[in-house]
Design an enzyme around this catalytic site. Sequence first.
Site, PDB file in Angstrom:
ATOM      1  N   THR A  66      88.359   8.219 -25.669  1.00 48.55           N
ATOM      2  CA  THR A  66      88.208   9.725 -24.424  1.00 48.55           C
ATOM      3  C   THR A  66      89.511   9.294 -24.154  1.00 48.55           C
ATOM      4  OG1 THR A  66      86.279   9.678 -25.271  1.00 48.55           O
ATOM      5  CG2 THR A  66      87.255  10.507 -23.487  1.00 48.55           C
ATOM      6  N   GLY A  80      83.572   7.805 -34.283  1.00 50.03           N
ATOM      7  CA  GLY A  80      84.877   7.297 -35.013  1.00 50.03           C
ATOM      8  C   GLY A  80      83.316   6.994 -36.233  1.00 50.03           C
ATOM      9  N   SER A 129      82.969   4.059 -31.301  1.00 52.23           N
ATOM     10  CA  SER A 129      82.197   4.266 -29.844  1.00 52.23           C
ATOM     11  C   SER A 129      82.952   3.104 -29.155  1.00 52.23           C
ATOM     12  CB  SER A 129      81.503   4.279 -30.026  1.00 52.23           C
ATOM     13  OG  SER A 129      80.410   4.518 -28.682  1.00 52.23           O
ATOM     14  N   GLY A 130      83.974   3.893 -27.919  1.00 57.13           N
ATOM     15  CA  GLY A 130      84.145   1.666 -27.832  1.00 57.13           C
ATOM     16  C   GLY A 130      85.383   1.682 -27.294  1.00 57.13           C
ATOM     17  N   SER A 152      80.240   6.493 -23.395  1.00 56.16           N
ATOM     18  CA  SER A 152      80.488   7.218 -25.272  1.00 56.16           C
ATOM     19  C   SER A 152      80.733   8.630 -25.003  1.00 56.16           C
ATOM     20  CB  SER A 152      79.283   5.952 -26.189  1.00 56.16           C
ATOM     21  OG  SER A 152      79.370   6.807 -27.222  1.00 56.16           O
ATOM     22  N   SER A 153      81.665   9.092 -25.971  1.00 50.75           N
ATOM     23  CA  SER A 153      81.159  10.522 -26.231  1.00 50.75           C
ATOM     24  C   SER A 153      80.586  10.603 -26.983  1.00 50.75           C
ATOM     25  CB  SER A 153      82.593  11.363 -26.085  1.00 50.75           C
ATOM     26  OG  SER A 153      83.893  10.699 -25.907  1.00 50.75           O
ATOM     27  N   ASN A 176      79.157   0.939 -25.395  1.00 48.73           N
ATOM     28  CA  ASN A 176      80.202   1.997 -25.297  1.00 48.73           C
ATOM     29  C   ASN A 176      79.801   2.250 -23.483  1.00 48.73           C
ATOM     30  OD1 ASN A 176      82.166   3.151 -23.966  1.00 48.73           O
ATOM     31  ND2 ASN A 176      82.709   4.529 -25.514  1.00 48.73           N
ATOM     32  N   GLU A 190      80.366   5.660 -37.796  1.00 45.18           N
ATOM     33  CA  GLU A 190      79.596   5.184 -37.162  1.00 45.18           C
ATOM     34  C   GLU A 190      78.361   3.960 -38.422  1.00 45.18           C
ATOM     35  OE1 GLU A 190      78.728   7.248 -33.032  1.00 45.18           O
ATOM     36  OE2 GLU A 190      77.268   7.485 -34.235  1.00 45.18           O
TER      37      GLU A 190
END
Length: 1003
Positions: free
Chosen positions: A110, A385, A105-106, A160-161, A157, A387
Amino acid sequence: MAGIQEGSEFGIGDFVLLHELSLAAFMDNLRHRFEKGRIYTYIGEVVVSVNPYRPMDIYSPAYVQNYKDREIFERPPHIFALADNAHKTMKRQARDTCIVISGESGSGKTEASKIIMRYIAAVTNVGGQREVERVKDVLIKSNNMLEAFGNAKTNRNDNSSRFGKYMDINFDFKGDPVGGHINNYLLEKSRVVHQQEGERNFHSFYQLLCGAQEGMLNDMQLSRDPRKYKFINQGGDHKVASLNDKQDFRAVMDAMKATGFSQDEINSAWQVVAAVIHLGNIEFEGEDHAQVSDQGESSIIGKLLSVSREAVEKALCFRVIAAGGNVVDKNLTVPESYYAGQAFAKAMYERLFSWIVGRINDAIDPKHAGYVGKNTVIGVLDIYGFEIFDNNSFEQFCINYCNEKLQQLFIELVLKQEQEEYMREGIEWQHVDYFNNKVICDLVELPHKGVFAILDEACLNVGKVTDEMFLDAMSQKLNKHDRFTSRRNNPADKTLEHHRDFRIKHYAGDVTYSVPGFIDKNKDTLFMDFKRLLFNSSNPVIKSMWPDGAKSVTETTKRPVTAGTSFKISMIALVENLASKTPFYVRCIKPNEMKSPVLFDDTRVKHQVMYLGLLENVRVRRAGFAFRMPYDRFLKRYKLICKETWPNYRGQVIDGVKHIINQQGFSSDVKYGKSKIFIRSPQTLFSLEQAREAKMPSIVLFLQRITRGALARKRARGMRAVYLIMRRYKRYKLRCYALACLSRFGNARSMKDYGKGVQWPKPPHTMRPTVELLKRAHLRWRAFMILSRISESERPMVRLKVMAGDVLVGKRADWGVKRTWDGNYLATTKDNSTTSDFVSQVNGLKNKDGFHKVLFSSFVKKTNKFNKTADRGLVLTDKFIYKVDVKKKFKPMGKGTPMTEITGMTVTPGKDQLAIIHLNGGNDLVLCLENPAQEERVGELVGVVCSHMHKILKRDLKVNITKNATCMLGGKQRTVTVKETTINGGPVFKKEGETLVLMWPNA
């Protein structure tokens, strides 16, 4: 070449070409390129992207054109090169391709997917088809909706998605997008009811409160302050510096309209969001039986969902149970009601998100758009991704399992691609040692033995089953697995908490999971009461989201698939889908946790490099041969370093390549395939590049010399051609102009004005000076033709009239042009009866002063500085001006005034005969001409004076025409005016104050 063409100051553009294959060398190169502003680096055809945390001017239309239809190694590393390669492979080979974007994330996943989408949109639809343009617009704008309803601010992030996304883009045979389809995976719906400190709920909640109009919020009974609502205020400050919720709300509304959402559908979507917000504020009371404390909130929720308040409260406080054909309402306790409300909120939001994805799919479905025919696909996978948090729960377990599956696929496909290329080229394949994470995937997904199977078994057990019991079951069944451990299996590991933690050794590192919530989240329990509640909504949009609510209470329902099993099935299907396509990879890396554009955190980046398996990827790519290139491209690039191949090699291409390799002494480090050369070590490639760089300056100078000579010769030929064309064109224009003049002036001799009124044709620019000469010649010829009709005796008079006309035409009413000008009027009997006396006096003056000719003579009234008027005679000769006394037989009055003393003249615009001759010395001649015939003679006097002065002084005389004349008399300036009078006693000068007035008879 992408790996080395940027220059040594930017490091190595392809990790495969590193001198030393080690984690330290990998990190040094990655850090160096980041510090130099190079955020993209290759591993073969894999793009490693480092989030720059700043805008970069590397995505403009000029960059698009720079990478369009180029091979991936022809330009410096860029995500455009990968996108173009995927599109080109799909278009040329009619094969489905996919782009897998991964990272934590981050890290910019995206943003990378949006850049790829924009590139594909930029290079397609050259023909400008409206439907293709609409599909492109929907594909790009759909990101706004998916980010609003599926993204949230986390501590890592700001955007973040919180879901996985796989998008298929369908292309026609021309390579233009004609549709697509989106699959979403594992929306983090627990965020709907709970957020950690410093985080937010999904963006949509805050966009609604900040961006909606007051009327819309009033209808939904909402205020703009998120702190008032429990489900969206748990993370603290809701404001995010990098986000503009108000502006994003407008973008989402525009995207919905562009995608084809009706106004009712848009309103219904936001009503569901508002209902979730209100649901968080419902409070329950009671000891054994829960009741809603404030019916106002339940009324608002009922209104938003188009159901009754009573139905909402019943669904929250009761559970309908069918047993033995009987239907019973079971009361829920307060904790059970709170649990039910949260489950209801999560389910509503998840159904809303799935419905939005479905509506987008409807809008871009190739069949709905009317496209019929074969199409190929590019898939873009933007998925969460790996985590590792302080507290890792069921969601992190599923996400990390997903990454294990993708890593397994990644290594297998990279190896497969390498093997296939070696087989195509006839190169012997060498076994590569690498970590195969299939053992971890089996640990999670294996039937009856995997973690998901054990979790499902625990969920299916009758009675009270706790998360601790699930942990014990795993510890018992997986106690011999070297990738799994718990405190029960390893009592000495005090980092694991009893009855709470277990650890899995993932390929990316060890992750400790906490089991509380696993069973609950896996069951994903939602009572049928809620499904029936919203299926019976009077809002058709909300009703369509809950088709499973159509079942009656007594109807037996099949046990739903658990969340873990559902996710496992979807992952297996995704991997199978990706495996059927030609894959391309983007590996995203987050350089630091501070979102700084300059900070490179070695520890954080090293961790990501490890769990993304990048070093493993380099090792596989370098197995055997680090570099390969088609023969024709190799020969073109390196032919300059070998005498046998420079400048052009006439033989077989492979023979030319062998000449180069043998001359450089690298024959033992290469293998020759069917269409490519394979180079084992990067040092060989660098040596070739150094040899090329050493030769390049002399080659450049040679090419410059040849090119400059060729350009100079071409320029000279061009200039000669230009001058030839110019000469011929000038001649042509000259002929055209001559013919035009001949056509217009051919009969000028017979014209009344000799061609004066004829318009000259517009001359060419270069002929303008010549045409001016022609015009002057025509004027001289015309003057000659006019003068030829005038006798020799009349020509002096005509010259005088011309001189007078230049001064007086348009300024004086009458200047005597129509009469004959005699000049010496005192010598004629018409004016003077005693001509003998005048002639005698003139002859005497001629002998005395030596003048040759009398130019003009006339009777005049003269005034002087004493304002006295006297009758005199004015005689102008070629040298002197004389005043004669007409009463004393024309006796001269003093010496004559030289003509050179004249400085100018003044006359009036009227019919009077006033004339002032200005002289040096401050004593002008102020006269009024007289004659018995009362003829206009002022014009003749002006013509005579101007003509003679021009002859002797070679300049024009200044003549003033004005009603109020000024003169000098006795050294003083005086004003002279003319007044008409009815007294017919002849003209006379009078003084009126300081002004001299000529009284002119009007008869």
